[in-house]
Scaffold this motif. Structure first.
Motif, short mmCIF file in Angstrom:
data_model
loop_
_atom_site.label_atom_id
_atom_site.label_comp_id
_atom_site.label_asym_id
_atom_site.label_seq_id
_atom_site.Cartn_x
_atom_site.Cartn_y
_atom_site.Cartn_z
N PHE A 195 41.63 53.26 61.43
CA PHE A 195 40.44 54.12 61.35
C PHE A 195 39.53 53.89 62.55
N LEU A 207 42.59 59.54 54.78
CA LEU A 207 42.17 58.83 53.57
C LEU A 207 43.07 59.25 52.42
N ASN A 250 38.26 52.39 48.92
CA ASN A 250 38.60 52.85 50.26
C ASN A 250 37.60 53.90 50.76
N THR A 254 35.49 53.57 54.13
CA THR A 254 35.49 54.66 55.10
C THR A 254 34.07 55.00 55.52
N VAL A 268 37.13 62.92 58.49
CA VAL A 268 38.02 62.40 57.46
C VAL A 268 38.97 63.49 56.99
#
Length: 329
Positions: A195, A207, A250, A254, A268
């Motif tokens: 990422f 994601l 997650n 993120t 994303v």
């Protein structure tokens, strides 16, 4: 002490080698290290550049599945710290065969050589993924193994092989199981380095699903300190969990990575969830805390900021690895 470190050119193994040779672990200075690494796609000698000229450092390129090569390098060592493994879950879903041969058969080859040459301790480094997934509470070391991916199944098998050598042959072995690691020198196919490097390049980040999967994050320096404590003071035949004490989804991770890289949610891309994706991992560290005095020292905010800054400043390290990862995807 002379230690044979398998997989010492990888992310966690190289951190252990650097810390051991530079006197940054609880065992202190004076350690001599032989790194045994096959330099597969994720092995990188550049990870060891800070100690390449250290008088206590030796590097041997060989495959842990090669019994003759392992038998040649094993004599004269006081301990083995076994990191070498295929470890990327997505790759194990595509092709499980290298995970079985490296993680299971490779471990058996090392155990046989260590037994034959009377090595004092065999410290096997494993993962919390062998426990499967947990809805609430935290895993203790006595929790039944229930792996859900080919990767975690191969690690569970190697754990059991190590413990069997203790029960059958009386070998002095330990097993450590860690939560998700992060930090410098992390190969850019795992979530945090993938990422960060994508965001630094202006690319999108993938994601899985709704991002609700929960992981416990452990700074690699804390992990290696825990391994060192177990190596020197852990009880033979025992398993020790090593966690970081920072659980988050997650999606929450993120958000932090986007903020650290100055990006928004438009960067994303939600992708189809991984097959058999474990929902939540959570380790109890009561045993290693009470027996060996372990505590994670690196706060997640501090560790993540340092990690992002390191990737921002070290493009020459990760850009060639991104290309390599994409070639081997």
């Amino acid at each position: 002490m002379r230690i044979l470190v398998t997989g010492g050119a990888g992310f966690i193994g190289s951190q252990f080698v650097r810390a051991a040779l530079l006197g940054e672990l609880p065992s202190g200075p004076g350690t001599r290290v032989t790194v045994l690494d096959n330099l597969t796609y994720s092995g990188n000698r550049a990870n060891l550049a800070p100690v390449a000229d250290h008088e206590g450092y030796t590097f041997v390129q060989a495959d842990i599945r090669d019994a003759a090569a392992v038998d040649e390098v094993m004599p004269g060592h006081d301990a083995v710290v076994h990191f070498a493994a295929e470890s990327h879950v997505d790759r194990s879903i595509s092709d499980a065969s290298p995970f079985v041969t490296t993680n299971v058969l490779g471990t058996q080859v090392l155990l046989d050589a260590a037994l034959r040459h009377k090595v004092g301790r065999f410290a096997h480094v494993s993962t919390d993924e062998v426990y499967g997934s947990i809805t609430e509470g935290s895993w203790t070391e006595e929790w039944p193994l229930a792996p859900n991916s080919p990767y975690s199944a191969s690690k569970a098998a190697s754990d059991l092989m190590v413990l069997a050598y203790h029960r059958t042959h009386g070998m002095d072995v330990t097993v450590t199981r860690c939560s998700n690691n992060y930090g410098r020198y992390h190969f850019p196919e795992k979530m945090i380095p993938l990422f960060v490097t994508n965001l630094l390049d202006g690319r999108k980040v993938p994601l899985y699903g709704d991002g609700g999967n929960v992981r416990d994050w452990l700074h690699v320096s804390d992990h290696c300190r825990g391994i060192d404590l177990v190596l020197h003071r852990g009880r033979a035949g025992e398993v020790y969990n090593i966690g970081g004490g920072t659980e988050m989804t997650n999606r929450e991770l993120t958000e932090r990575l986007l903020a650290a890289c100055g990006a928004g949610w438009d960067r994303v891309e939600h992708v189809t969830d991984r097959k058999g994706h474990d929902l939540r991992y959570s380790l109890s560290i009561d045993k290693i805390r009470e027996e060996l005095g372990y505590e994670p020292l690196t706060g997640f905010d501090e560790g993540l900021a340092d990690t992002v800054a390191w990737y921002r400043d070290n493009r020459q390290w990760w850009e060639p690895l991104k290309e390599k990862a994409e070639l081997h995807a």
